[in-house]
Motif scaffolding. Structure first.
Motif, PDB file in Angstrom:
ATOM      1  N   ALA A 211       0.879  -1.288  -0.054  1.00 21.45           N
ATOM      2  CA  ALA A 211      -0.100  -0.047  -0.064  1.00 21.45           C
ATOM      3  C   ALA A 211       0.951   1.148   0.046  1.00 21.45           C
ATOM      4  N   VAL A 212       0.277   2.259  -0.363  1.00 21.33           N
ATOM      5  CA  VAL A 212       0.914   3.609  -0.250  1.00 21.33           C
ATOM      6  C   VAL A 212       0.101   4.741   0.648  1.00 21.33           C
ATOM      7  N   PHE A 213       0.898   5.014   1.505  1.00 23.72           N
ATOM      8  CA  PHE A 213      -0.101   5.967   2.576  1.00 23.72           C
ATOM      9  C   PHE A 213       0.562   7.399   2.232  1.00 23.72           C
ATOM     10  N   ASP A 214      -0.237   8.247   2.491  1.00 16.35           N
ATOM     11  CA  ASP A 214      -0.287   9.826   2.758  1.00 16.35           C
ATOM     12  C   ASP A 214       0.882   9.999   3.674  1.00 16.35           C
ATOM     13  N   LYS A 215       1.641  11.076   3.398  1.00 14.28           N
ATOM     14  CA  LYS A 215       3.149  11.200   4.225  1.00 14.28           C
ATOM     15  C   LYS A 215       2.590  11.726   5.490  1.00 14.28           C
TER      16      LYS A 215
ATOM     17  N   VAL B 242     -10.831  -4.809  -3.699  1.00 21.61           N
ATOM     18  CA  VAL B 242     -12.282  -5.194  -4.273  1.00 21.61           C
ATOM     19  C   VAL B 242     -13.197  -5.160  -2.882  1.00 21.61           C
ATOM     20  N   GLU B 243     -12.774  -5.724  -1.885  1.00 22.19           N
ATOM     21  CA  GLU B 243     -13.457  -5.637  -0.655  1.00 22.19           C
ATOM     22  C   GLU B 243     -13.562  -4.617   0.026  1.00 22.19           C
ATOM     23  N   ILE B 244     -12.395  -3.495   0.041  1.00 26.94           N
ATOM     24  CA  ILE B 244     -12.503  -1.936   0.398  1.00 26.94           C
ATOM     25  C   ILE B 244     -13.368  -1.450  -0.176  1.00 26.94           C
ATOM     26  N   GLN B 245     -13.369  -1.599  -1.704  1.00 23.79           N
ATOM     27  CA  GLN B 245     -14.292  -0.874  -2.744  1.00 23.79           C
ATOM     28  C   GLN B 245     -15.532  -0.937  -2.291  1.00 23.79           C
ATOM     29  N   ASN B 246     -16.006  -2.305  -1.968  1.00 20.00           N
ATOM     30  CA  ASN B 246     -17.300  -2.760  -1.736  1.00 20.00           C
ATOM     31  C   ASN B 246     -17.981  -2.232  -0.331  1.00 20.00           C
ATOM     32  N   ILE B 247     -16.947  -2.177   0.521  1.00 21.17           N
ATOM     33  CA  ILE B 247     -17.341  -1.542   1.873  1.00 21.17           C
ATOM     34  C   ILE B 247     -17.502  -0.083   1.922  1.00 21.17           C
ATOM     35  N   ALA B 248     -16.555   0.679   0.864  1.00 21.66           N
ATOM     36  CA  ALA B 248     -16.771   1.964   0.692  1.00 21.66           C
ATOM     37  C   ALA B 248     -18.183   2.135   0.017  1.00 21.66           C
TER      38      ALA B 248
ATOM     39  N   LEU C 120      -8.832   0.966   6.916  1.00 22.03           N
ATOM     40  CA  LEU C 120     -10.103   1.868   6.939  1.00 22.03           C
ATOM     41  C   LEU C 120      -9.954   2.892   7.770  1.00 22.03           C
ATOM     42  N   GLY C 121      -9.242   2.567   8.835  1.00 25.44           N
ATOM     43  CA  GLY C 121      -8.945   3.769   9.920  1.00 25.44           C
ATOM     44  C   GLY C 121      -8.144   4.823   9.431  1.00 25.44           C
ATOM     45  N   PHE C 122      -7.522   4.672   8.406  1.00 20.38           N
ATOM     46  CA  PHE C 122      -6.742   5.690   7.550  1.00 20.38           C
ATOM     47  C   PHE C 122      -7.538   6.637   6.538  1.00 20.38           C
ATOM     48  N   GLY C 123      -8.625   5.974   6.528  1.00 22.85           N
ATOM     49  CA  GLY C 123      -9.575   7.000   5.713  1.00 22.85           C
ATOM     50  C   GLY C 123      -9.113   7.139   4.270  1.00 22.85           C
ATOM     51  N   ASP C 124      -8.987   8.408   3.525  1.00 23.46           N
ATOM     52  CA  ASP C 124      -8.484   8.504   2.401  1.00 23.46           C
ATOM     53  C   ASP C 124      -6.993   8.736   2.230  1.00 23.46           C
ATOM     54  N   LYS C 125      -6.209   8.327   3.457  1.00 24.03           N
ATOM     55  CA  LYS C 125      -4.699   8.624   3.304  1.00 24.03           C
ATOM     56  C   LYS C 125      -3.930   7.498   3.027  1.00 24.03           C
TER      57      LYS C 125
END
Length: 310
Positions: A234-238, A293-299, A277-282
């Motif tokens: 994964a890539v996280f926001d700084k 796919v699972e995270i997309q469906n949850i969103a 999911l705790g990181f939101g859009d970060k």
């Protein structure tokens, strides 16, 4: 290693540091166990790097090697501070009576003409409790008693696949991965298993007793009870750097203009999804695809739920 054994080892170490030589029968009577248990405890201390020597014959006994004690009669400040800190850590999730009695004795020794005032409140504070301390303490005390009395325990266990009833022979209470577990032989699976205490409910002491089994060496490597099944990329926001450092360390990612590139292996799928999911859009997951796919469906489900209420 159970808290009962830790208490006893600390007690034995304290006695050995304060006496030139003691006997196994004396220690057995002091801690209300048999001589074979004392023998195993001495082996444990030796494996931990404490130079304990057993002297045979008339006038024999058990002692710590010459030169290990900095003082022949009492503990040094640093030795006492370490023992008190450890005992207070155990006391943060245990019934206090036995711990307090031991601390009282150490405190009395500490004030016997030596400048130990600061030691009674050592510079290291160990608190092993959690938000669930009250319930957790009851569970630990019950399981400790059942280990000591060699009694089977039964409980409901909640995990990602649902709820099950388990009956086990408890052997060790483990604090690892910032959580408490009971390690024992599962009567249903006929194998050694780890159970997280916070997911364990309706704990019951059974009348049935059991004989302590020899734990295979490979089963004592508790990390082996959790296999790495999810290879996350994964890539996280700084802005999330401090959270990655807190949970996985400074070397868990590399940084470039695109963000923080993170790779790790997980066992519990539901945990890793909740964590992400705790990181939101970060954060953006790059692999594995099924997790994306699972995270997309949850969103989508979250968006639909909030759309219904608007």
């Amino acid at each position: 290693m159970s808290s009962i054994k830790i208490d006893r080892l600390l007690g034995i170490l304290t006695i050995l540091l304060q006496n030139d030589r003691v006997t196994a029968p004396f220690l057995a009577e002091k801690f209300e166990v048999n001589r074979r248990t004392i023998g195993r405890d001495i082996d444990t201390l030796c494996r931990a790097g404490i130079p304990v020597i057993t002297h045979q014959g008339t006038g024999g006994g058990i002692s710590i090697a010459e030169g290990f004690k900095l003082d022949k009669t009492v503990l040094t400040a640093s030795e006492l501070a370490g023992i008190i800190a450890a005992l207070k850590g155990i006391g943060s999730v245990s019934e206090q009576s036995q711990i307090e009695r031991t601390l009282d004795k150490l405190g009395a020794n500490a004030n016997a003409g030596r400048p130990y005032d600061r030691v009674v409140s050592p510079p290291v504070v160990i608190d092993l409790a959690s938000y669930h301390k009250g319930d957790l303490t009851k569970k630990i005390e019950t399981i400790k008693r059942c280990i000591f009395e060699k009694r089977v325990i039964e409980f409901d266990y909640f995990y990602d696949k649902g709820e099950v009833r388990r009956r086990i022979e408890p052997h060790i209470i483990v604090f690892q991965w910032a959580s408490w577990y009971v390690f024992g032989f599962c009567r249903k699976r006929l194998d050694w298993r780890m159970f997280k205490l916070n997911r364990l409910c309706n704990l019951a002491e059974c009348e049935e007793s059991f004989i302590m089994r020899e734990i295979p060496p490979e089963k004592r490597e508790f990390g082996n009870h959790f296999t790495d099944e999810i290879k996350l990329i994964a890539v996280f926001d700084k802005s999330a750097k401090h959270r990655l450092i807190e949970s996985h360390g400074i070397d868990s990612f590399h940084e470039d203009d695109a963000g923080l590139h993170f790779e790790f292996s997980y066992t519990n799928r539901s945990y890793v999804i909740s964590w992400l999911l705790g990181f939101g859009d970060k954060v953006k997951v790059l692999n594995p695809h099924d997790l994306i796919v699972e995270i997309q469906n949850i969103a989508k489900n979250i968006l639909a739920r909030y759309s219904e209420s608007s």
